[in-house]
Design a protein around this motif. Structure first.
Motif, PDB file in Angstrom:
ATOM      1  N   ILE A 155       0.841  -1.211   0.000  1.00 13.17           N
ATOM      2  CA  ILE A 155       0.000   0.000   0.000  1.00 13.17           C
ATOM      3  C   ILE A 155       0.870   1.253   0.000  1.00 13.17           C
ATOM      4  O   ILE A 155       0.610   2.227  -0.702  1.00 13.17           O
ATOM      5  CB  ILE A 155      -0.944  -0.021   1.213  1.00 13.17           C
ATOM      6  CG1 ILE A 155      -1.959  -1.164   1.047  1.00 13.17           C
ATOM      7  CG2 ILE A 155      -1.659   1.317   1.358  1.00 13.17           C
ATOM      8  CD1 ILE A 155      -2.830  -1.386   2.259  1.00 13.17           C
ATOM      9  N   SER A 156       1.938   1.215   0.820  1.00 11.94           N
ATOM     10  CA  SER A 156       2.847   2.364   0.882  1.00 11.94           C
ATOM     11  C   SER A 156       3.505   2.621  -0.474  1.00 11.94           C
ATOM     12  O   SER A 156       3.651   3.766  -0.911  1.00 11.94           O
ATOM     13  CB  SER A 156       3.917   2.117   1.944  1.00 11.94           C
ATOM     14  OG  SER A 156       4.848   3.189   1.979  1.00 11.94           O
ATOM     15  N   THR A 157       3.885   1.504  -1.146  1.00 12.50           N
ATOM     16  CA  THR A 157       4.514   1.637  -2.469  1.00 12.50           C
ATOM     17  C   THR A 157       3.545   2.258  -3.469  1.00 12.50           C
ATOM     18  O   THR A 157       3.907   3.154  -4.247  1.00 12.50           O
ATOM     19  CB  THR A 157       4.977   0.269  -2.975  1.00 12.50           C
ATOM     20  OG1 THR A 157       5.929  -0.287  -2.044  1.00 12.50           O
ATOM     21  CG2 THR A 157       5.627   0.394  -4.360  1.00 12.50           C
ATOM     22  N   GLN A 158       2.282   1.773  -3.434  1.00 14.48           N
ATOM     23  CA  GLN A 158       1.269   2.319  -4.339  1.00 14.48           C
ATOM     24  C   GLN A 158       1.014   3.808  -4.063  1.00 14.48           C
ATOM     25  O   GLN A 158       0.865   4.611  -4.986  1.00 14.48           O
ATOM     26  CB  GLN A 158      -0.029   1.529  -4.206  1.00 14.48           C
ATOM     27  CG  GLN A 158       0.083   0.087  -4.705  1.00 14.48           C
ATOM     28  CD  GLN A 158      -1.203  -0.679  -4.490  1.00 14.48           C
ATOM     29  OE1 GLN A 158      -2.275  -0.086  -4.414  1.00 14.48           O
ATOM     30  NE2 GLN A 158      -1.091  -2.000  -4.369  1.00 14.48           N
ATOM     31  N   GLN A 159       0.972   4.160  -2.772  1.00 16.19           N
ATOM     32  CA  GLN A 159       0.749   5.562  -2.418  1.00 16.19           C
ATOM     33  C   GLN A 159       1.905   6.452  -2.892  1.00 16.19           C
ATOM     34  O   GLN A 159       1.702   7.544  -3.412  1.00 16.19           O
ATOM     35  CB  GLN A 159       0.582   5.699  -0.896  1.00 16.19           C
ATOM     36  CG  GLN A 159       0.270   7.130  -0.460  1.00 16.19           C
ATOM     37  CD  GLN A 159       0.041   7.220   1.041  1.00 16.19           C
ATOM     38  OE1 GLN A 159       0.155   6.212   1.743  1.00 16.19           O
ATOM     39  NE2 GLN A 159      -0.270   8.412   1.511  1.00 16.19           N
ATOM     40  N   THR A 160       3.126   5.950  -2.706  1.00 14.51           N
ATOM     41  CA  THR A 160       4.305   6.706  -3.158  1.00 14.51           C
ATOM     42  C   THR A 160       4.277   6.906  -4.668  1.00 14.51           C
ATOM     43  O   THR A 160       4.566   7.991  -5.171  1.00 14.51           O
ATOM     44  CB  THR A 160       5.595   5.972  -2.761  1.00 14.51           C
ATOM     45  OG1 THR A 160       5.632   5.814  -1.325  1.00 14.51           O
ATOM     46  CG2 THR A 160       6.819   6.758  -3.203  1.00 14.51           C
ATOM     47  N   ALA A 161       3.909   5.848  -5.383  1.00 15.62           N
ATOM     48  CA  ALA A 161       3.832   5.942  -6.838  1.00 15.62           C
ATOM     49  C   ALA A 161       2.770   6.949  -7.263  1.00 15.62           C
ATOM     50  O   ALA A 161       2.969   7.749  -8.182  1.00 15.62           O
ATOM     51  CB  ALA A 161       3.544   4.570  -7.445  1.00 15.62           C
ATOM     52  N   PHE A 162       1.632   6.929  -6.596  1.00 22.00           N
ATOM     53  CA  PHE A 162       0.553   7.867  -6.922  1.00 22.00           C
ATOM     54  C   PHE A 162       0.999   9.310  -6.659  1.00 22.00           C
ATOM     55  O   PHE A 162       0.751  10.209  -7.473  1.00 22.00           O
ATOM     56  CB  PHE A 162      -0.678   7.530  -6.083  1.00 22.00           C
ATOM     57  CG  PHE A 162      -1.789   8.539  -6.236  1.00 22.00           C
ATOM     58  CD1 PHE A 162      -2.605   8.509  -7.369  1.00 22.00           C
ATOM     59  CD2 PHE A 162      -1.985   9.526  -5.284  1.00 22.00           C
ATOM     60  CE1 PHE A 162      -3.615   9.449  -7.513  1.00 22.00           C
ATOM     61  CE2 PHE A 162      -2.985  10.450  -5.436  1.00 22.00           C
ATOM     62  CZ  PHE A 162      -3.812  10.421  -6.552  1.00 22.00           C
ATOM     63  N   GLU A 163       1.647   9.523  -5.501  1.00 23.03           N
ATOM     64  CA  GLU A 163       2.122  10.870  -5.183  1.00 23.03           C
ATOM     65  C   GLU A 163       3.144  11.354  -6.217  1.00 23.03           C
ATOM     66  O   GLU A 163       3.153  12.522  -6.617  1.00 23.03           O
ATOM     67  CB  GLU A 163       2.736  10.883  -3.788  1.00 23.03           C
ATOM     68  CG  GLU A 163       1.706  10.729  -2.683  1.00 23.03           C
ATOM     69  CD  GLU A 163       2.351  10.649  -1.308  1.00 23.03           C
ATOM     70  OE1 GLU A 163       3.600  10.550  -1.260  1.00 23.03           O
ATOM     71  OE2 GLU A 163       1.625  10.667  -0.302  1.00 23.03           O
ATOM     72  N   ALA A 164       4.026  10.426  -6.659  1.00 22.58           N
ATOM     73  CA  ALA A 164       5.015  10.786  -7.669  1.00 22.58           C
ATOM     74  C   ALA A 164       4.339  11.161  -8.985  1.00 22.58           C
ATOM     75  O   ALA A 164       4.719  12.143  -9.651  1.00 22.58           O
ATOM     76  CB  ALA A 164       5.986   9.633  -7.885  1.00 22.58           C
TER      77      ALA A 164
END
Length: 240
Positions: A69-78
């Motif tokens: 989930i953290s990885t997906q959130q980071t990708a979305f923010e990027a």
């Protein structure tokens, strides 16, 4: 399915509906194990249904879910930041293009004004007659004097002026008569056409120098006097 299992599923669904997206994602990967509290749970279905149930979560799987989930959130923010940066860059490029367009228009307008001014200056120069210069000799003095005489409607031809100059002074603008009656009276004749001071002053033409020895002023004043007394310098053939 037993009443025990049915009640447990109801509580599980209730918990799933109350948690956030993170808990929902976690529930798909977490293995839940039912653990009855004691042996009395097996006696009757009603007792088992009323007894509390303990759920055990696999720590390793939960950590994996949180990391995903953290990885997906980071990708979305990027992606979001990249989109914002792209939008900002496009706005800056559009602003720069607009500024360049305005600068080009201003330059074109300035060039047009300069061209129009240059054309107007050329027209003004063409409309304005060029200033005529005359040589500093007898020919030049006579021609310049005749141009002034023309403006003041004073008659006289080149031949008539030249003829009388040669008789009076031989073409010497500094000539002076110190022996005739005028000289005896204190007003000697001077210049190309040998005029006395009172005559020069009276018939002097504005725009010429107030100097009897000035060749152009002397010719113009003498011709003005001759026009008044004889009709024209052309009519003078002797001392006048």
């Amino acid at each position: 399915m037993s009443a025990f299992n049915t009640a447990a599923l109801r509580r599980l669904r209730s918990r799933k509906a109350a948690v956030t997206g993170v808990a929902v994602a976690a529930s798909a990967a977490v293995a839940l194990t039912l653990a009855p509290g004691d042996a009395e749970a097996e006696t009757t279905t009603e007792v088992a249904a009323a007894a509390p149930v303990a759920w055990k979560v696999n720590p390793e799987q939960a950590a994996q879910v949180r990391e995903s989930i953290s990885t997906q959130q980071t990708a979305f923010e990027a992606q979001f930041k990249a989109a914002q940066a792209k939008k900002k860059a496009e706005a800056a490029a559009a602003k720069k293009a607009e500024a360049a367009k305005k600068a080009a228009a201003a330059k074109k307008a300035a060039e047009k004004r300069a061209a129009e001014k240059a054309a107007a200056d050329r027209s003004a120069r063409a409309a304005k007659p060029a200033k005529v210069t005359y040589p500093n000799n007898l020919d030049g003095w006579i021609r310049e004097a005749m141009s002034i005489m023309k403006k003041h409607d004073i008659p006289g031809s080149y031949e008539g002026i030249h003829r009388n100059i040669m008789r009076e002074s031989s073409g010497d603008p500094r000539a002076i008569n110190n022996w005739d009656i005028n000289a005896i009276n204190g007003v000697p004749s001077k210049g190309l056409l040998q005029v006395i001071k009172p005559t020069f002053d009276f018939y002097h033409v504005p725009g010429t120098k107030k100097d009897q020895y000035d060749p152009v002023a002397n010719i113009v004043a003498a011709c003005n006097y001759a026009a008044d007394k004889y009709g024209s310098m052309d009519n003078v053939n002797s001392a006048y």
